[in-house]
Design a protein around this motif. Structure first.
Motif, PDB file in Angstrom:
ATOM      1  N   LYS A  51      32.588  28.688  49.859  1.00  0.00           N
ATOM      2  CA  LYS A  51      33.594  28.884  48.764  1.00  0.00           C
ATOM      3  C   LYS A  51      33.014  29.492  47.394  1.00  0.00           C
ATOM      4  CE  LYS A  51      36.333  24.683  49.961  1.00  0.00           C
ATOM      5  NZ  LYS A  51      35.526  23.977  51.048  1.00  0.00           N
ATOM      6  N   TYR A  52      33.752  30.281  46.806  1.00  0.00           N
ATOM      7  CA  TYR A  52      33.321  30.882  45.626  1.00  0.00           C
ATOM      8  C   TYR A  52      34.473  30.979  44.767  1.00  0.00           C
ATOM      9  CZ  TYR A  52      35.650  35.255  47.035  1.00  0.00           C
ATOM     10  OH  TYR A  52      36.576  36.134  47.581  1.00  0.00           O
ATOM     11  N   ILE A  53      34.187  31.598  43.358  1.00  0.00           N
ATOM     12  CA  ILE A  53      35.026  31.834  42.354  1.00  0.00           C
ATOM     13  C   ILE A  53      35.520  33.173  42.188  1.00  0.00           C
ATOM     14  CG2 ILE A  53      35.742  31.588  40.086  1.00  0.00           C
ATOM     15  CD1 ILE A  53      36.078  28.847  41.390  1.00  0.00           C
ATOM     16  N   HIS A  54      36.784  33.421  42.767  1.00  0.00           N
ATOM     17  CA  HIS A  54      37.257  34.925  42.691  1.00  0.00           C
ATOM     18  C   HIS A  54      38.064  34.903  41.216  1.00  0.00           C
ATOM     19  CE1 HIS A  54      39.112  38.719  43.617  1.00  0.00           C
ATOM     20  NE2 HIS A  54      40.289  38.391  43.111  1.00  0.00           N
ATOM     21  N   HIS A  55      37.805  36.155  40.670  1.00  0.00           N
ATOM     22  CA  HIS A  55      38.378  36.533  39.073  1.00  0.00           C
ATOM     23  C   HIS A  55      39.272  37.932  39.165  1.00  0.00           C
ATOM     24  CE1 HIS A  55      34.985  39.255  38.704  1.00  0.00           C
ATOM     25  NE2 HIS A  55      35.672  39.751  37.565  1.00  0.00           N
TER      26      HIS A  55
ATOM     27  N   ASP B 169      43.294  31.089  33.752  1.00  0.00           N
ATOM     28  CA  ASP B 169      43.878  30.488  34.673  1.00  0.00           C
ATOM     29  C   ASP B 169      43.997  31.656  36.260  1.00  0.00           C
ATOM     30  OD1 ASP B 169      45.490  32.582  33.829  1.00  0.00           O
ATOM     31  OD2 ASP B 169      47.388  31.397  33.600  1.00  0.00           O
ATOM     32  N   ALA B 170      43.478  32.699  36.007  1.00  0.00           N
ATOM     33  CA  ALA B 170      43.522  33.457  37.058  1.00  0.00           C
ATOM     34  C   ALA B 170      42.056  33.190  37.953  1.00  0.00           C
ATOM     35  CB  ALA B 170      43.707  34.880  36.691  1.00  0.00           C
ATOM     36  N   LEU B 171      41.084  32.519  37.711  1.00  0.00           N
ATOM     37  CA  LEU B 171      40.080  32.195  38.553  1.00  0.00           C
ATOM     38  C   LEU B 171      40.527  31.216  39.373  1.00  0.00           C
ATOM     39  CD1 LEU B 171      37.538  31.257  35.567  1.00  0.00           C
ATOM     40  CD2 LEU B 171      37.621  33.231  36.964  1.00  0.00           C
TER      41      LEU B 171
ATOM     42  N   GLN C 105      33.376  39.412  31.069  1.00  0.00           N
ATOM     43  CA  GLN C 105      33.610  39.954  32.368  1.00  0.00           C
ATOM     44  C   GLN C 105      34.790  39.800  33.022  1.00  0.00           C
ATOM     45  OE1 GLN C 105      30.240  39.722  35.239  1.00  0.00           O
ATOM     46  NE2 GLN C 105      32.099  40.387  36.999  1.00  0.00           N
ATOM     47  N   ARG C 106      35.171  38.411  32.960  1.00  0.00           N
ATOM     48  CA  ARG C 106      36.666  38.113  33.437  1.00  0.00           C
ATOM     49  C   ARG C 106      37.558  38.762  32.584  1.00  0.00           C
ATOM     50  NH1 ARG C 106      38.134  33.314  30.986  1.00  0.00           N
ATOM     51  NH2 ARG C 106      39.450  34.556  29.737  1.00  0.00           N
TER      52      ARG C 106
ATOM     53  N   GLU D 276      36.690  23.885  39.106  1.00  0.00           N
ATOM     54  CA  GLU D 276      37.702  23.930  37.830  1.00  0.00           C
ATOM     55  C   GLU D 276      37.065  24.829  37.046  1.00  0.00           C
ATOM     56  OE1 GLU D 276      38.113  20.087  36.440  1.00  0.00           O
ATOM     57  OE2 GLU D 276      38.498  19.074  38.326  1.00  0.00           O
ATOM     58  N   ALA D 277      36.425  26.164  37.561  1.00  0.00           N
ATOM     59  CA  ALA D 277      36.223  27.192  36.713  1.00  0.00           C
ATOM     60  C   ALA D 277      37.011  27.493  35.490  1.00  0.00           C
ATOM     61  CB  ALA D 277      35.681  28.343  37.611  1.00  0.00           C
TER      62      ALA D 277
END
Length: 326
Positions: free
Chosen positions: A2-6, A13-15, A46-47, A304-305
């Protein structure tokens, strides 16, 4: 894993939590099963699409991690599978696994948890690089630290106080100022209700401070020059209020001032490695004695990023925000 996509240019909220392949360690890298990842201001930028990572970087978010080594590159010496480490990642830290240049890894200081270790690399290397590797701060120094309640600010307060420097700091709430005081600040200034130039004048009997560490920029730049003593140095590490200003530069000449700045991520791997070894030699023994420990505000699950980014953007946190990956 699992990883966080941005999505670049999007809000917090797009994370989203997604699944992808586990990366493999290249010859000079370690593959780390991530326990915790630190959340930092460059992640927010960056996000938002305001900070482009270097071409060589992992395009995903996350600049520091702690965890356990699960794979060692064939050209790596000094590390083995099972070692607990923390490290400065070149992106990709918001994940269950992350590859890190072995030269940019550090052992977890004796007595510290993996959560505490994850809060070390970005802030402690940044402060070391700007205040200590430059030779600016020592026992007789007086330092003004802006943003005292941030991870960088609290680190600077502690490390400068540890070597005997006198620290003055600014923050925006009584709660933040109290933490700054507890961690070593001699004078604390609520920038919402007080003029930091007036307080600095009083605290230094009109001579000014030797070093200003600033992440605000904007109208603070001229005021920082005014706060500096003869032969003082302004160290700029961010520009939260902007970098384009119309100011009188004459104080630089009249007071023989230095204006300096740096970023960490764009440094060469060799330069980062040099800074990391210097930090380890100087402060890892002190951390192992239970001093200068990172101040952790909260730990949130990896999924919860978005909440972590929202909290950082609010400015209501004190110290470090972490994501728990395992």
């Amino acid at each position: 894993m699992k990883y966080i996509h941005h999505v670049s240019g999007a809000g917090a909220d797009a994370l989203t939590l997604q699944e992808g392949d586990v990366p493999a360690a290249r010859d000079h890298e370690l593959l780390i099963r991530v326990a915790y990842a630190g959340v930092n201001r460059p992640d927010i930028l960056q996000r938002m699409g305001l900070y482009n990572p270097p071409a060589s970087a992992n395009p995903f978010l996350g600049l520091e991690v702690s965890g356990v080594v699960v794979q060692v590159g064939k050209n790596v010496a000094g590390w083995k599978v099972g070692d607990e480490v923390c490290g400065l990642s070149h992106g990709g830290g918001y994940a269950e696994f992350c590859v890190v240049d072995a030269r940019h890894c550090l052992p977890v200081p004796e007595g510290l948890t993996l959560a505490q270790a994850a809060a070390l690399p970005e802030n402690y290397i940044t402060v070391w690089a700007n205040l200590f590797a430059t030779g600016l701060v020592g026992k007789e120094s007086t330092v003004l630290v802006h943003g005292g309640g941030s991870g960088i600010g609290l680190t600077a307060i502690q490390l400068a106080s540890e070597v005997g420097a006198k620290v003055i700091t600014t923050a925006g709430s009584s709660e933040k100022l109290e933490v700054c005081r507890q961690l070593g600040a001699r004078h604390v200034i609520n920038y919402r209700t007080e003029d930091f130039n007036e307080v600095v004048d009083t605290a230094t009997s009109g001579t000014g401070v030797d070093v200003v560490l600033d992440m605000v920029g904007g109208e603070y730049i001229a005021r920082n020059l005014r706060a500096l003593a003869l032969d003082g140095a302004l160290v700029q590490i961010s520009f939260l209020e902007g970098s384009v200003v119309n100011i009188d530069l004459q104080p630089i000449m009249l007071k023989r001032l230095r204006v300096m700045g740096s970023t960490l991520r764009a440094r060469t791997p060799e330069n980062k490695a040099m800074l990391i070894r210097g930090l380890q030699k100087a402060f890892w023994p002190i951390l192992a004695k239970g001093r200068c420990l990172p101040h952790i505000h909260t730990v949130l699950p990896l999924g919860e990023a978005a909440r972590a980014h929202t909290l950082m953007e609010s400015g209501k946190h004190i110290g470090k925000i972490l994501l728990k990956a395992d």
